[in-house]
Design a protein around this motif. Structure first.
Motif, short mmCIF file in Angstrom:
data_model
loop_
_atom_site.label_atom_id
_atom_site.label_comp_id
_atom_site.label_asym_id
_atom_site.label_seq_id
_atom_site.Cartn_x
_atom_site.Cartn_y
_atom_site.Cartn_z
N VAL A 64 4.98 1.13 -11.82
CA VAL A 64 5.15 2.39 -11.95
C VAL A 64 5.31 3.39 -10.25
CG1 VAL A 64 5.27 3.92 -13.44
CG2 VAL A 64 3.51 2.26 -13.67
N THR A 65 6.76 3.56 -10.02
CA THR A 65 6.96 4.41 -9.74
C THR A 65 6.58 6.21 -9.93
OG1 THR A 65 8.71 3.24 -8.25
CG2 THR A 65 8.56 5.35 -6.82
N ALA B 283 2.11 2.88 -8.20
CA ALA B 283 0.76 2.40 -9.37
C ALA B 283 1.37 0.33 -9.98
CB ALA B 283 0.88 3.11 -9.95
N ASP B 284 0.42 -0.46 -9.90
CA ASP B 284 0.38 -1.63 -10.84
C ASP B 284 -0.25 -1.60 -12.23
OD1 ASP B 284 2.55 -2.56 -8.78
OD2 ASP B 284 1.34 -3.78 -7.97
N LEU B 285 0.43 -1.47 -13.00
CA LEU B 285 -0.25 -1.39 -14.12
C LEU B 285 -0.19 -2.92 -14.92
CD1 LEU B 285 0.31 1.57 -16.44
CD2 LEU B 285 -1.25 1.59 -14.45
N ARG C 107 -4.22 1.08 -2.49
CA ARG C 107 -3.43 -0.12 -3.45
C ARG C 107 -2.37 0.54 -4.75
NH1 ARG C 107 -2.54 -4.21 0.44
NH2 ARG C 107 -4.48 -4.64 1.58
N PRO C 108 -1.07 0.17 -4.69
CA PRO C 108 -0.68 0.28 -6.25
C PRO C 108 -1.55 -0.18 -7.18
CG PRO C 108 0.48 -1.29 -4.91
CD PRO C 108 -0.29 -0.86 -3.60
N GLU C 109 -2.22 -0.98 -7.09
CA GLU C 109 -3.56 -1.97 -8.42
C GLU C 109 -4.66 -0.42 -8.79
OE1 GLU C 109 -2.58 -3.38 -5.30
OE2 GLU C 109 -4.68 -4.40 -4.83
N MET D 259 0.43 -1.63 0.06
CA MET D 259 -0.10 -0.22 0.16
C MET D 259 1.22 1.32 0.09
SD MET D 259 -3.22 1.02 2.14
CE MET D 259 -4.59 0.22 1.74
N ASN D 260 0.64 2.09 -0.64
CA ASN D 260 1.29 3.74 -0.61
C ASN D 260 0.60 4.16 0.31
OD1 ASN D 260 2.68 3.96 -3.32
ND2 ASN D 260 0.77 3.18 -4.36
#
Lengths: 367, 591
Positions: free
Chosen positions: A319-320, A334-336, A286-288, A245-246
């Motif tokens: 991605v940062t 972030a997750d892509l 969360r990144p996603e 988690m961010n």
């Protein structure tokens, strides 16, 4: 939960359990319940007290306070031999000088079965775990996964009320582990046995358990279904321990569902912890759940960000991003999905717009 | 999913623990271990200490005996002598053992099995034999002293005789060095083998020279092994009785003083006093060693990478030469011992005969004594293995009862600090007393019946060698999965069944090792049993001492050869059993 004998509908209950080792408190007023046939996973970092809890439920350790009730019977003062539990240890603890069949039959000799019944029961158990034909093999001649299954068959031999699994898959390599996760879960469902599994592996807990108990520093910090735990982590610790988690620190609550972060105002619909207006909070996402895009995103909700790093992970790309606001520069990940990442044509240094969907952002009390 | 709801009323009848629960049974057995060690270690030792505070007629005199001891230079000089011998021996045996062990573990020399086997050979013989053999080599009519019986001067016209002044410190130190060399070599081999190859790779990659690596990696890595070897060599040579008895001459050491006081002058009070003087430096070395061992535990890395033996060709050749030299000396030594027992009249008639093996017309007991020794060694092996392995199991594999476990552990390690002479002396006092004075009341002694029996001889051996066996068993048990007991308990299988079906079979190599160690040591030991044997129960090792005393040196050598032969035979039998065992267990041993 209709067939459970406990007065509160639980089949297994641990209540207010306390365990101290000298000055160190391993378990501080821990309690949980499990319904008959339920698969409960106790998840936490090493040293959180999860194995101690399992050993107390098993009767291998004596609690300093609290009780353990199995099937309506208070077993708090009983040794393990009188609790009717089956245990699979982290090391499996298979007897090296006995064959797979003799290992499984080890407890049967003193049980109600005798003679030919034992052989029949052993064959039944070994075929249950898919090891037919390996009766005569010694543990050293079996693969790690096969040893694990012998340990499972041995634990089930006496038809225990509760099956206790202590990090059952941690000694195996990743591929075998993934396969056995499904097999153990399927077996547990088929036999309808109540199972408690201790693990530090979040993926194991998420995929196998009906319910997860998250522990930290000798306390239960959250319990619930895997989905509930993942989606609505009660504390930043749970959020960071299960998945990633961010955290955006320094947000201030302006009103119901409205937070100020830097110069921007954000809508936040989740508040797992009570926060009063005016209080400082940490926002988590969360990144996603982070949405990436360009000018098509609504202007009053989007935040400008610069790509500062890319990590190729096969099916996904991490991605940062560096948020320009609040200052000093805040990093967010972030997750892509791979396809989306290609579509956006990501590269380091590129300026993007991001969106934090209000229903995916949680506010936590500032530490 | 409500966390804590009201629990059902507990069924109180379930709460009671059965009278003979596993937990209680184990605690009871542990208590048994503590009581038994208390009876055979603590009480006799207390008796010895008490005896040193009384005079010959049984009046309490405080430290008067010690004052008398240190006031009498004839007596107190032995303390200095013993220390001197022990220090010299340690200074010789440890470097030799280190170099030999290094050759066996870190270099690629051929014939390692042969070298190792030969280096262990001195362990089979009573220390008396080293003295006797030295007399044949360097004594007044010795092979070397007389220049190969005058052969050199007759044929070469030069006087090649070389008298090293054997009788006294020189002879004792040579004997003790031969005696302690295998022990130092064994300890250092283990220390040198357990190292991490990655340390050496790191050192080499940082460009360290071989000498620098030796001093910064090798030596620090084995420092606890070195300390242990130093303490063991010191204790063994400080307390040994056999060699000084034979080659000591007028040079008195503590062990021979005790013997002279007790057997020669029947001065038990002074014997006890010297015993206590002997005990203290030993205790000090023991505690220092324990301290070092405890530090070492932190040093061992779980996943160390074994170091493959590799040295340059030159270094390999040097070590091969060194090991060969040591092996040659040992062979000459052992050969001389054998020859001494076979030669008709050394040095006048060098024809071979078996006449020295006809013990019938000698004192000492002859073959009956050898039979007694074999029986004693066999019983010590069986009973000692059961006692040490059983107590190690209870200490290692019991949960809870930590006070009892710690006490049992301490008492099991204590015999390591007790010299054989001290055990023998303490046992005379303890088991010979027909009655005990307890709080002014006279109680008939419940253990007096053991005095003068085979039982007491076996007991003294079991206690004398207890700690080493206990440690071997503990090491083996530690390698077992610590959850075996929990598994069997969870299946309601009693612990003694798991002990028989799993623990003992898996530990069988260690069990055999312990039994063999006890047998060999019981055959060769002199120090404890020389006080305890009776005229109807002569022993082979004591016969060696007595025959040598009477001047029958060749029969004494012959008897020693018999002892060594029996021990080697038993060792071979055990080796065959172990080989069969490993073939059978190969199926389940990890590949």
């Amino acid at each position: 939960m209709d067939q459970t004998p406990g007065a509160d509908g639980s089949y297994l209950a641990a209540q207010n359990v306390v365990k101290r080792y000298g000055r160190f408190t391993a378990l501080n007023d821990v309690g949980f319940t499990a319904a008959r046939g339920e698969f409960v996973s106790v998840l936490g970092p090493s040293g959180c007290g999860k194995t101690t809890l399992l050993r107390i439920v098993a009767g291998l350790e004596r609690q300093d306070a609290g009780r353990v009730v199995i099937s309506g019977r208070d077993v708090s003062a009983l040794p393990v031999s009188r609790r009717n539990v089956g245990i699979v240890f982290q090391s499996y603890a298979l007897f090296p000088n006995l064959t797979a069949a003799d290992n499984v039959a080890y407890g049967l000799r003193s049980g109600p079965q005798a003679g030919g019944n034992i052989a029949r029961r052993v064959n039944e158990l070994l075929s249950l775990v898919g090891l037919t034909g390996l009766q005569g093999k010694y543990p050293a001649q079996l693969s790690g996964g096969q040893q694990q299954r012998v340990a499972l068959a041995r634990a089930m031999a006496l038809s225990p009320d509760i099956l206790l699994l202590d990090e059952p898959l941690s000694a195996l390599d990743a591929k075998v582990r993934a396969r056995l996760r499904g097999e153990i879960k399927a077996l547990q469902t088929r036999l309808g046995v109540t199972a408690i599994m201790v693990t530090h592996d979040q993926e194991e807990a998420l995929t196998m358990a009906d319910r997860i108990l998250v522990m930290d520093h000798g306390r239960v910090v959250q319990h619930g279904t895997p989905r509930a735990i993942y989606d609505q982590p009660a504390t930043p610790f749970v959020a960071a321990f299960i998945g990633s988690m961010n955290f955006l620190a320094g947000a201030q609550k302006r009103g119901q569902g409205v937070y100020q972060l830097g110069r921007r105002t954000l809508a936040v619909w989740r508040e797992p912890q009570a926060i009063e207006t005016g209080q400082t909070a940490t926002l988590g996402i969360r990144p996603e759940d982070v949405v990436l895009g360009h000018e098509e995103l609504p202007a009053d909700e989007r935040l400008p960000a610069r790509v500062s790093g890319l990590e190729f992970r096969g099916a996904t790309t991490r991605v940062t991003l560096a948020l320009a606001d609040p200052r000093p520069e805040t990093a967010i990940e972030a997750d892509l999905p791979a396809a989306r990442a290609r579509e956006l044509g990501l590269e380091t240094g590129r300026l993007l717009q991001i969106l934090l969907p209000p229903d995916r952002v949680s506010a936590y009390q500032a530490a | 999913m409500t966390g804590h709801a009201a629990p059902p009323v507990p069924d109180q009848s379930d709460w009671r623990e059965p009278l003979f629960s596993e937990r209680r049974l184990r605690a009871l057995l542990l208590l048994g271990v503590v009581l038994w060690l208390g009876l055979v270690v603590v009480l006799p030792l207390g008796q010895l200490l008490a005896k040193s505070l009384y005079d010959g007629s049984g009046t309490f005199v405080g430290l008067a005996n010690f004052r008398a001891y240190f006031a009498n230079p004839a007596l107190s000089r032995s303390l200095a002598n013993s220390l001197r011998v022990a220090l010299w021996t340690t200074a010789l045996a440890v470097p030799l053992g280190f170099a030999f062990a290094y050759g066996l573990t870190r270099t690629a020399i051929p014939g390692k099995g042969f070298f190792r086997g030969l280096a262990m050979a001195p362990l089979f013989a009573p220390t008396l034999l080293y003295g006797i053999t030295l007399i044949y080599l360097f004594g007044r009519k010795g092979l070397v002293t007389t220049g190969f019986f005058g052969f050199a001067s007759r044929t070469l016209g030069i006087d090649a005789g070389w008298d090293i002044g054997l009788y006294g410190p020189v002879g004792i130190i040579i004997s003790e060095t031969i005696f302690t060399f295998p022990q130092a070599m064994l300890i250092l081999s283990i220390a040198l083998r357990t190292t991490d190859a990655r340390l050496y790779e790191a050192a080499r990659s940082l460009g360290a020279s071989p000498p620098r690596i030796f001093f910064t990696v090798t030596l620090p890595g084995v420092k606890y092994g070195l300390l242990s070897a130093v303490f063991v060599c010191f204790i063994l040579s400080f307390t040994d009785f056999g060699a000084p008895k034979v080659v000591g001459g007028q040079y008195n050491v503590l062990a021979t003083d005790i013997y002279k006081q007790v057997i020669g002058q029947q001065n038990f009070a002074m014997g006890a006093t010297v015993g206590v003087v002997l005990l203290f430096p030993t205790l000090l070395a023991f505690f220092l060693d324990r301290l070092a061992q405890r530090r070492q535990a932190a040093l061992i890395v779980a996943r160390a990478v074994p170091l493959p033996p590799c040295e340059t060709a030159l270094v390999n050749r040097l070590y091969f030469a060194f090991c060969s030299l040591i092996a040659l000396l040992l062979l000459i030594f052992l050969g001389t011992a054998l020859l001494a027992s076979l030669v008709r009249v050394w040095p006048y008639d060098l024809s071979l005969s078996l006449r020295h093996f006809r013990f019938g017309d000698m004192g000492g007991g002859g073959y009956a004594a050898l039979g007694n020794s074999v029986a004693m060694a066999g019983l010590s092996a069986i009973l000692g293995t059961a006692a040490t392995f059983g107590s190690a199991y209870l200490v290692e594999k019991t949960r809870g009862a930590s006070a009892l476990r710690q006490t049992a552990y301490f008492l099991s390690m204590a015999p390591l600090a007790l010299p054989g002479m001290v055990i023998g002396l303490a046992y005379i006092f303890f088991f010979n007393a027909p009655a005990w004075q307890v709080a002014g009341v006279r109680l008939p002694s419940p253990v007096h019946w053991l005095y003068g029996t085979m039982g007491l001889l076996v007991l003294s051996n079991v206690v004398h060698f207890y700690s080493v066996c206990f440690l071997t068993a503990t090491t083996a048990l530690k390698q077992l999965d610590k959850e075996f007991e929990a598994v069997s308990e969870s299946m309601a299988v009693p612990f003694y069944r798991t002990f028989w079906r799993v623990t003992v079979p898996v530990c069988l190599p260690a069990v055999l090792e312990i039994a063999q160690f006890l047998f060999v040591n019981a055959m060769a030991t002199v120090s404890a049993v020389i006080f305890l044997y009776s005229a109807d129960l002569p022993l082979a090792s004591v016969a060696v001492a007595n025959m040598d005393d009477a001047g029958d040196t060749a029969p004494a050598a012959a008897m020693s050869v018999c002892i060594v032969a029996v021990s080697i035979l038993v060792r071979l039998l055990f080796g065959a059993a172990a080989a069969r065992l490993s073939r059978r267990s190969q199926r389940w041993m990890a590949p």
